[in-house]
Structure formats: structure tokens, C-alpha cells
Scaffold this motif. Sequence first.
Motif, mmCIF file in Angstrom:
data_model
loop_
_atom_site.group_PDB
_atom_site.id
_atom_site.type_symbol
_atom_site.label_atom_id
_atom_site.label_comp_id
_atom_site.label_asym_id
_atom_site.label_seq_id
_atom_site.Cartn_x
_atom_site.Cartn_y
_atom_site.Cartn_z
ATOM 1 N N LYS A 67 -5.176 5.884 12.040
ATOM 2 C CA LYS A 67 -5.717 6.993 12.827
ATOM 3 C C LYS A 67 -5.494 6.768 14.320
ATOM 4 O O LYS A 67 -4.894 7.583 14.998
ATOM 5 C CB LYS A 67 -7.209 7.177 12.532
ATOM 6 N N TRP A 68 -5.999 5.655 14.846
ATOM 7 C CA TRP A 68 -6.070 5.516 16.306
ATOM 8 C C TRP A 68 -5.458 4.196 16.784
ATOM 9 O O TRP A 68 -5.597 3.847 17.943
ATOM 10 C CB TRP A 68 -7.523 5.621 16.737
ATOM 11 N N LEU A 69 -4.787 3.474 15.905
ATOM 12 C CA LEU A 69 -4.276 2.164 16.315
ATOM 13 C C LEU A 69 -2.773 2.025 16.076
ATOM 14 O O LEU A 69 -2.272 0.919 15.909
ATOM 15 C CB LEU A 69 -5.050 1.048 15.614
ATOM 16 N N LEU A 70 -2.066 3.154 16.021
ATOM 17 C CA LEU A 70 -0.600 3.188 16.087
ATOM 18 C C LEU A 70 0.105 2.566 14.896
ATOM 19 O O LEU A 70 1.309 2.297 14.949
ATOM 20 C CB LEU A 70 -0.120 2.523 17.389
ATOM 21 N N VAL A 71 -0.610 2.350 13.797
ATOM 22 C CA VAL A 71 0.017 1.862 12.567
ATOM 23 C C VAL A 71 0.259 3.065 11.662
ATOM 24 O O VAL A 71 -0.673 3.791 11.317
ATOM 25 C CB VAL A 71 -0.870 0.828 11.852
ATOM 26 N N ASN A 72 1.492 3.284 11.280
ATOM 27 C CA ASN A 72 1.841 4.490 10.523
ATOM 28 C C ASN A 72 1.042 4.581 9.221
ATOM 29 O O ASN A 72 0.745 3.578 8.578
ATOM 30 C CB ASN A 72 3.339 4.493 10.202
ATOM 31 N N PHE A 73 0.713 5.818 8.853
ATOM 32 C CA PHE A 73 -0.005 6.102 7.606
ATOM 33 C C PHE A 73 0.799 5.535 6.424
ATOM 34 O O PHE A 73 2.016 5.646 6.390
ATOM 35 C CB PHE A 73 -0.128 7.621 7.458
ATOM 36 N N ASP A 74 0.145 4.912 5.427
ATOM 37 C CA ASP A 74 -1.275 4.733 5.297
ATOM 38 C C ASP A 74 -1.651 3.269 5.489
ATOM 39 O O ASP A 74 -0.937 2.379 5.070
ATOM 40 C CB ASP A 74 -1.757 5.236 3.928
ATOM 41 N N CYS A 75 -2.816 3.047 6.133
ATOM 42 C CA CYS A 75 -3.235 1.672 6.400
ATOM 43 C C CYS A 75 -4.711 1.654 6.769
ATOM 44 O O CYS A 75 -5.086 1.959 7.904
ATOM 45 C CB CYS A 75 -2.393 1.074 7.522
ATOM 46 N N SER A 76 -5.556 1.310 5.816
ATOM 47 C CA SER A 76 -6.996 1.320 5.996
ATOM 48 C C SER A 76 -7.549 -0.091 5.805
ATOM 49 O O SER A 76 -7.376 -0.687 4.734
ATOM 50 C CB SER A 76 -7.642 2.283 4.991
ATOM 51 N N ALA A 77 -8.191 -0.623 6.832
ATOM 52 C CA ALA A 77 -8.706 -1.994 6.794
ATOM 53 C C ALA A 77 -10.102 -2.007 6.166
ATOM 54 O O ALA A 77 -11.010 -1.328 6.632
ATOM 55 C CB ALA A 77 -8.762 -2.577 8.196
ATOM 56 N N PHE A 78 -10.263 -2.797 5.131
ATOM 57 C CA PHE A 78 -11.511 -2.881 4.368
ATOM 58 C C PHE A 78 -11.989 -4.324 4.397
ATOM 59 O O PHE A 78 -11.289 -5.229 3.938
ATOM 60 C CB PHE A 78 -11.236 -2.422 2.938
ATOM 61 N N PHE A 79 -13.167 -4.549 4.970
ATOM 62 C CA PHE A 79 -13.742 -5.886 5.057
ATOM 63 C C PHE A 79 -15.001 -5.960 4.198
ATOM 64 O O PHE A 79 -15.834 -5.050 4.216
ATOM 65 C CB PHE A 79 -14.102 -6.222 6.505
ATOM 66 N N THR A 80 -15.135 -7.052 3.465
ATOM 67 C CA THR A 80 -16.321 -7.251 2.635
ATOM 68 C C THR A 80 -16.969 -8.574 2.996
ATOM 69 O O THR A 80 -16.284 -9.548 3.357
ATOM 70 C CB THR A 80 -15.958 -7.237 1.138
ATOM 71 N N LYS A 81 -18.293 -8.601 2.923
ATOM 72 C CA LYS A 81 -19.020 -9.823 3.256
ATOM 73 C C LYS A 81 -18.976 -10.836 2.116
ATOM 74 O O LYS A 81 -19.022 -12.050 2.346
ATOM 75 C CB LYS A 81 -20.470 -9.474 3.610
ATOM 76 N N ARG A 82 -18.860 -10.333 0.883
ATOM 77 C CA ARG A 82 -18.804 -11.215 -0.291
ATOM 78 C C ARG A 82 -17.676 -10.714 -1.198
ATOM 79 O O ARG A 82 -17.882 -9.785 -1.991
ATOM 80 C CB ARG A 82 -20.135 -11.221 -1.046
ATOM 81 N N ARG A 83 -16.537 -11.345 -1.080
ATOM 82 C CA ARG A 83 -15.398 -10.904 -1.891
ATOM 83 C C ARG A 83 -15.673 -11.052 -3.379
ATOM 84 O O ARG A 83 -15.082 -10.366 -4.212
ATOM 85 C CB ARG A 83 -14.125 -11.661 -1.499
ATOM 86 N N LYS A 84 -16.610 -11.931 -3.732
ATOM 87 C CA LYS A 84 -16.961 -12.121 -5.146
ATOM 88 C C LYS A 84 -17.487 -10.819 -5.752
ATOM 89 O O LYS A 84 -17.291 -10.561 -6.939
ATOM 90 C CB LYS A 84 -17.992 -13.229 -5.292
ATOM 91 N N ASP A 85 -18.160 -9.983 -4.935
ATOM 92 C CA ASP A 85 -18.664 -8.708 -5.453
ATOM 93 C C ASP A 85 -17.510 -7.814 -5.916
ATOM 94 O O ASP A 85 -17.658 -7.053 -6.879
ATOM 95 C CB ASP A 85 -19.465 -7.977 -4.370
ATOM 96 N N LEU A 86 -16.389 -7.890 -5.224
ATOM 97 C CA LEU A 86 -15.213 -7.120 -5.636
ATOM 98 C C LEU A 86 -14.533 -7.769 -6.827
ATOM 99 O O LEU A 86 -14.164 -7.099 -7.801
ATOM 100 C CB LEU A 86 -14.225 -7.004 -4.469
ATOM 101 N N ILE A 87 -14.357 -9.068 -6.741
ATOM 102 C CA ILE A 87 -13.637 -9.779 -7.803
ATOM 103 C C ILE A 87 -14.375 -9.670 -9.138
ATOM 104 O O ILE A 87 -13.758 -9.462 -10.195
ATOM 105 C CB ILE A 87 -13.438 -11.256 -7.405
ATOM 106 N N ASP A 88 -15.705 -9.783 -9.108
ATOM 107 C CA ASP A 88 -16.474 -9.673 -10.346
ATOM 108 C C ASP A 88 -16.367 -8.284 -10.970
ATOM 109 O O ASP A 88 -16.568 -8.112 -12.174
ATOM 110 C CB ASP A 88 -17.957 -9.984 -10.079
ATOM 111 N N THR A 89 -16.045 -7.281 -10.155
ATOM 112 C CA THR A 89 -15.906 -5.914 -10.653
ATOM 113 C C THR A 89 -14.494 -5.618 -11.126
ATOM 114 O O THR A 89 -14.302 -4.992 -12.174
ATOM 115 C CB THR A 89 -16.288 -4.908 -9.547
#
Length: 521
Positions: A309-331
Motif C-alpha cells: 500500500k504505502w511502502l513501494l513494494v509491488n502488490f501483493d505483499c502483506s506483513a503478518f507478525f505473530t507473538k506465538r508462532r506455535k499458535d499458527l503451527i498447531d493450527t
Amino acid sequence: MDSSQFREAAHGAIDEIIQYYDTVAERPVLPNVSPGYLRPLLPEGPPEDGEPWSAIQGDIDRLIMPGLTHWQSPKFMAFFPCNSSYPGMLGELYSGAFNAAAFNWICSPAVTELETVVMDWIAKLLALPDCFQSAGEGGGIIQGTASEVVLTALVAARERLIRRRLGDMPEGEERMDRAADLRGKMVALGSEHAHSSTQKAAVIAGTRFRTVPAPRSTNLSVTGKELRKTIEELKERGLEPFYFTATIGSTGTCAIDDLEGIVEVAKNYPDIWIHVDAAYAGSALLCPEYQHLCPPIAHFDSFNFNLHKWLLVNFDCSAFFTKRRKDLIDTYSITPFYLRNQFTESGLVTDYRDWQIPLGRRFRSLKVWLVLRTYGVNGLRKFIRGHVKLGEYFNGLLNSRKDLFSVVTPAAFGLTTFQINPPKPAKPSSPATTKDPAHEAYTGDFTNDAEAQYREDANRLTKEAYEKVNAGGEFFLTSTVVCGVYVIRVVSAVERAEEKYLKKVFDVLVETAEEVVKGKA
């Protein structure tokens, strides 16, 4: 197409792309075509034999260009920007050439490892709390869009709650039934002004969705008090709130939710996953003057913003940060035999397929890396600050004509929303029959419905002016409705944005507003 033909075609394509960008400001931003324009111009099916590139390239200009909305034009002031840059394009070119599915480390170690490093860079640049870096329990992953991120987080939140509630209950039909019963009571929450992606994600996940009020009296922000009230009301009905999207920069007005107040709610309801959606405005966290927003995020589960959107990186590129990656991995971790390998089994590598819904993934970190290195931190900060100043400039233009315009939400992250003012009524011909000044009528006769009539006229005139400006084709704006108020949004944050284009659209708005107001008078 052999290598020599590719070289010739690629050189020609690059020359055309450069010429397009050099002239994009001269083109009407909106296309002048009707729905279905393209099908009659194309044959019934693909050719039996291949065609020369010269014929194909000519059709891009002849057939495709007339149907494009020019998002990179400085006259594009709609939605939010979808910025592009030459280093971002080069990253796409290399990514397309390498063409790796990259679902696990062994598929291309550089794809995984560059993404981990680049996402840690970004977390530090945005002053995100350390818990979102890969050295601890968290980390970042690049997804396609913020909508995809919201769905990923919401499903992970749903399954995390099931794991917590059902504990060590053995797998089997009884557990599946209990989980189904629990899912049926789950409710995802989002601000009444939050992006529609939260509601869509709840539909996909098979859960309920409720909005949390964010009235104008709280600057269109969800307060901790209102979130707590909504949660308690749902629990009293036997429902189970499990997820909430907090917002930094809402879609309509760039409002910011009461992050510190929401922190206190999160402490009392640790089973509710709090996700921070900063799809557009999150890029501004690169600038120290906005980083006071970051400390509360340490108490939440995930954070997202779109570099496209606002940082000059061509579509598509969405940065997703998680505090506990285990919550994603377990799912999301399912490892059939064909995905097993010694590196995954060792536990020493990251397999990003376990952090997301799809299996395959693109080499998006390459374009991020090239943009960061080409512009540098200072270059990107200058880029963001320039657009913030443009927003303030446009806000000032509106305030210079308070007879015509009312600013509804002042410039925030470059976005301003406003209305057209209805003409002032003629004074009543007879003296007032009431002594209550609160009943002074917009219509000039002291009727009680004057305020409603004013709002209706303002909404109608604003909508009429908005449609006239867009119908002209030179500029592209968007509108929205906020707490019953119809507003025009203007955000000029593309790479080629300048004051002169905002002055031009302002002049067009003045001319149009005077026209529609005269028609009302």
C-alpha cells in the motif's frame, strides 16, 4: 520463445513500462469503457499456432490499456494507494524467473531464510515489540493481503480456543462434537468501521460476527470500555467471543482504536485473540513520530500491515507478525509423507507452510529486500512524511472554503474526509414562535426536524458532487458513510503525488460543489 527472443521482448516491454510511468499523469485515471467491452475485441478462443511477440505486445496497448484504472497516477486519490516501484518490479522479475513454490525450507532455502531476515528487519524498523521477532517465540511471514492475514489469524484463534477448552481430551467423535458445539457459539468482533475482511473471515470460519460501536464522540475509535461491554453482553447470552480486530488506520477515516484501553480488556480475557490491522497506516510506524502507538501491541497476538500500500513494494505483499508462532503451527501443520525431509524433521528450519492456509508460496521477500536496499530507511521515511504533509495541505485547502466544505475527519496519515455544505436558508418571514434556540431550523422555520433535514441535504449534495467528479474521469476519489454521514475521501499517497494535483482536484471540487449547491438553492 528462446533466450534471444525473450531478450528482445523483455527489452521492448521494459521500454514500454518506463514510457507508461513517464506519461501516466497525462492519462485520465478512469477508463472510458462499458462492462463487457473486451470480449467482442477478442477471438472466440486462443490461436491454434503461436503468434509473434510483436503482435501480442501491440494488443496490450490496443486492448488492455483502455480498460485500466491507473492506480499509479497522481490523480488516483481513491481507496488507499497500491504503490509500485522499479526495484519492486525487478524483485517480481527475479521471483518469476526462479518460480519456486517454496512451501518448505528445502524447496529453496534462500526463499525461507531471506523472508525471516527481512521480516525481522521490518519489525525493528517499525519498533514492534521484541516478541514479534523470530529470535523469540514469534516471528513474521509474508502473505498476499490483509484480508488473507485476518482469515489466517481468525481461524488460528478459533482452533486455539478449542485446544484450550478441550485440553487433553482424546481425538475422536466425542471431541469433534464438542468442538462443533463450541464453534457454534463463537463470535468474532470488529469495529463498526473495521474492514469487511473480519466479517468475511468469520463467515468462512463458520463463526458469528458482531460489530463493536465506535461513534463520532470517541473519534470513531473502539474504546476499551465499549469492547468490554460487548464481550460481557455476548457472554451473558452464552456466546463465546474469541477474536477481535483492533485497527490502526480504519478504512474509512484512518481512525485508531483505543489500544491502551483494549490492553486492559485483553488482560481479563486472555482467550480472545487480539489482531491489529494496520493495513495502510502501519507503514507510518517506520517514522519515529508514530512509534508511540507500538508499545500496547506487545499485549496483543498479531499485527499486520501491507507493504504494497504505502511502502513501494509491488502488490501483493502483506506483513503478518505473530507473538506465538506455535499458535499458527498447531493450527496449520499437517505433514503427509511426501512433505517429510531430514531438515523439517530436525526442527532446525522454518517451514512457512505451517504458518498459513495455502501450501505453496511466492518469493515475495525478494522485492522487499530490493526496495529496502534501494531506498534505505531514510528514503522511505521521506516518502511517508511527504504524503502526510500533502494530506495536511489538502485539509488546509478545504478549510479555506468553509462556506462550501466541512471537514469531517481531519488529515490522518494523508487521508481527509469531508462534506459539501448545503446553502444557508433564507430567514423566516415571520417571527419565531418558540424561545428554544436549540430548535433553530436549518430550514429557517424552527421545526424540530431541521437537523435531520440538514444531514439529508448535506449527504445528498456530497454524493452528487462525488459522482460528478468521478464521472469526469480525470480524478478518481472514493466515498463512504460514517455514522450516517456521507463523506468524500481524498488520499494522495502514490509515488508521483504532488501538491499541484491536489490543488487541481480541489479546484474541480470547488467548481462542482458550487454547481450542486446552486442547484439546491
